[in-house]
Design an enzyme around this catalytic site. Structure first.
Site, PDB file in Angstrom:
ATOM      1  CG  PHE A  27       8.049   5.125   5.816  1.00 12.94           C
ATOM      2  CD1 PHE A  27       8.511   4.268   4.827  1.00 12.94           C
ATOM      3  CD2 PHE A  27       7.032   4.679   6.649  1.00 12.94           C
ATOM      4  CE1 PHE A  27       7.975   2.989   4.683  1.00 12.94           C
ATOM      5  CE2 PHE A  27       6.487   3.410   6.509  1.00 12.94           C
ATOM      6  CZ  PHE A  27       6.960   2.569   5.526  1.00 12.94           C
ATOM      7  CE1 TYR A  45       5.340  -1.552  -4.103  1.00 12.44           C
ATOM      8  CE2 TYR A  45       3.260  -0.444  -3.643  1.00 12.44           C
ATOM      9  CZ  TYR A  45       4.550  -0.421  -4.147  1.00 12.44           C
ATOM     10  OH  TYR A  45       5.043   0.739  -4.698  1.00 12.44           O
TER      11      TYR A  45
END
Length: 420
Positions: free
Chosen positions: A420, A127
């Site tokens: 999450f 990322y």
């Protein structure tokens, strides 16, 4: 190969089922999606934020984001795009599918006015190229209780407070409000949806979940009777060698609105009869747990790793929202962002209270760095001087990196308590 990327059809359950099947495949889970589970998960999806890549009508890659709030240093909360469920089927890797979906989602988040994007990286190298940096880390501790040299037998908190077991109904009533108070004091913490609590108490169970086992819950109440802490845990029994106790306490969560609440709950858990080993689950990277022991060497660091990654989408809004140390200061940052979302040259001005204003400027830069490296600094976890030593931050004015360190670093490291 004919590839199409699009969002889900809001009213089409079959579209969501195909998307969830592709998600299972991407995460090496059994592909079928039970109808009951689809019906339970469908209302939680945001169709306009849920993307799929399709090859001849078959979903081969998934990507989803959801609205969240992130606490930043000083206690302000900012809206963020929380990215999750990123997968590409093995047959379709290296086609740029994840990059295209990421680009679309980040652009949409900026358009919505979300100054941050966050994610939990399954793999470290992926990322950074999208402008994310590791902003909050986690630690996991294993405590050898017989070697912990705890001070005497536990007889309750010594500060006039008390620890009481709690029922599911009590956790539902008081847990969410307590967490809301706690999270504003933890940089990196995110808000919790109601379904988080529904799952924590077993009232929402997906068909593919492991069998439910109700955990134990306990509240800490201060001397005035106010609930200031919550812990939940399960106990696993093992064969007792030579009739000596051998059980594990596996902590699911422990939150405290005060240091006294946190310490009291840890002391209670460390004193459970027959428990010889405590597993902490994800904790802050600088958690106080080992130092609560008479012998901190009884705490073994089971895991220490990057956890929540962050990307700035609106640099002036993000930098203006947090507070800073180091007294009044002014710093010009030149931020490189190849995606064109958050780059530019910005003047960061702070006052004696730590409040800040960040505005675009044409002045000469004091420091230059990438938007990904600014993410390393944003929540206060990394030192600008260390980034400079690594060649990731360039100092154009002598002493500017030291000034930035005084501004950005925080007394406690950031921590995101939730997956999450």
């Amino acid at each position: 190969m004919s590839l199409e990327i699009r969002t889900l059809e809001a009213s089409e359950g079959a579209d969501a089922a195909a998307w969830m099947r592709a998600l299972n495949v991407g995460f090496h889970r059994s592909p079928p999606v039970p109808d009951e589970e689809l019906a339970m998960r469908l209302p939680r999806l945001h169709p306009d934020r849920t993307q799929g890549a399709y090859d001849l009508g078959r979903c081969v890659a998934t990507f989803r984001s959801m609205p969240r709030q992130v606490t930043v240093p000083g206690g302000a909360v900012l809206p963020a795009s929380a990215i999750t469920n990123v997968s590409v089927t093995a047959t379709h890797r290296r086609r740029g599918l994840a990059s295209r979906m990421m680009g679309a989602d980040l652009a949409a988040a900026k358009e919505r006015g979300e100054p941050l994007a966050i994610l939990i990286a399954a793999e470290y190298p992926i990322y950074g190229r999208f402008g994310f940096g590791p902003a909050a880390w986690v630690s996991v501790w294993e405590i050898d209780i017989p070697r912990a040299a705890l001070d005497g037998r536990y007889a309750g908190p010594a500060d006039g407070g008390r620890v009481d077991l709690a029922t599911i109904a009590e956790v539902r009533e008081h847990g969410p409000g307590l967490y809301e108070r706690v999270r504003t004091g933890i940089a990196g913490a995110i808000d919790r949806e109601q379904v988080w609590w529904d799952r924590a108490v077993g009232e929402v169970r997906y068909p593919t979940d492991d069998p439910w086992e109700e955990p134990f819950f306990a509240f800490y109440r201060d001397a005035a009777g106010r609930i200031e802490g919550l812990a939940s845990w399960r106990v696993k029994d093992h064969p007792w060698p030579n009739k000596l106790p051998k059980e594990d306490a596996n902590v699911l969560q422990l939150i405290g609105a005060t240091p006294a609440a946190e310490a009291a709950l840890w002391r209670f858990l460390l004193s459970l009869d027959w428990v010889t080993r405590l597993n902490s689950s994800y904790r802050a990277p600088d958690d106080v747990l080992p130092l609560l022991l008479g012998d901190p060497r009884a705490a073994r660091l089971e895991s220490y790793a990057d956890f929540m990654w962050l990307r700035l989408l609106d640099t002036p809004a993000a930098l203006s929202a947090r507070t800073y140390g180091g007294g009044p200061a002014a710093l010009v940052l030149d931020v490189r962002d190849p995606a064109g979302l958050a780059g530019g040259r910005f003047l960061l001005e702070t006052d004696a209270s730590g409040a800040a204003v960040c505005t675009p400027t044409g002045a000469d830069a004091d420091l230059s760095l990438s938007v990904a490296d600014l993410a390393w600094l944003y929540l206060g976890d990394e030192s600008p001087e260390r980034l400079a030593a690594l060649g990731r931050l360039t100092e154009h004015r002598p002493g500017a990196a030291r000034t930035a360190t005084a501004l950005f670093r925080t007394a406690r490291r950031p921590w995101c308590p939730d997956v999450f």
